[in-house]
Design an enzyme around this catalytic site. Sequence first.
Site: not given
Length: 396
Positions: A80, A128
């Site tokens: 990410k 998340d």
Amino acid sequence: MTDVYTQAQLTHTTGNPHGHTAATRVLSRSDFDQAISEITQWPGYAATPLVSLDDLASDLGVGAILYKHEGPRFGLGSFKALGGAYAALRVLQREIARRRGTDVALADIRAGKYADDCSQITLCSATDGNHGRSLAWGCQTFGAPCRIYIHAEVSKGREVAMQDLGADVVRIAGDYDESVALARSEAEANGWFVVSDTSWPGYSEPPRDVMAGYGVMTQEACDAMDQAPTHVFLQGGVGGLAASVAARLRQVWGDDTPRVVIVEPELAACLFDSAKAGKATNFSIHQETIMAGLSCGEPSEMAWEILAEESSDFVTIPDSIVAPTVRMLARPTGAAKIVEAGESAVAGLAALIAACKSDLKTTLGLDAGSRVLLIGSEGITDPEIYAEIMEGTKHG
């Protein structure tokens, strides 16, 4: 270990790969190339390892298993880091250019030339954990305020990691999709800029930049291989990772691109349901999966556009095979490399092992000539959860 995989109930449905134009239309070669050129110039950039799991491949009766280990990425623990931070930089570039009425170079933002402008542009997102951590890091690096929304099940450790990077973190009582909705509404009310890894009607540029950033990972893997893999197992979530990898593999390998197998938790199978319905379809989440990064009920429409054309198979897995796979990588037999992987990283590997111990091996065309690429999307992003998995006290 063998029993848990043999007993695992995997569900499979076929995709409808066709056309293959979305792999260059939705995410162009230039989108990827620009992201690769920029990110590889960032301080601390280094290609992450492509680990060959030779003993496991032999045990499963396949030719090779190649695991792209994203744990070391920029010290943030996951792939990410490539997406959120790059998309943040691109949002800043567009907004500063709009305000000043002139073109703005990414390198100049990175060098601090527009520090005053950046300090007045608030970026926000729901997460998340890993996407928010990347966005917080990007905002800290480029000098922009950052606001992150997390849902009830996001661990305290992941919350603190984002706060340590300077983010203002807001926890809600609902689930991930509700946190996405709140981020959107509060951004609109306050004039902030959402940097999301999922798209919706009228919102596409940041998700495209996120997926373009992930192309760094895929290009590194391709550069490390002397031939195309035959299969790639890709974890789901909203679909951004899977769509990005599938698109870049198509661009690099053309007609030799691997068979794309999408893997999701049975508790959050929005892409699986989309494949069955033949269109992007939401999934109602009633119980959280151990794979926190994959607990998404609403697919990215942009990602689905690519996956609908590129994916041959969709598989769901139970949580029961996740922790054993994490432990297997951390405690390999023989001379195999130790890999410290997070729970969302091992979805593809867990599915591969269980498939090879069932009739699904034949269905997926796996045999002694198969070369399987896996994306190990995260390392230890929450030390407490990882410790519980290793101790055997966390099962799902």
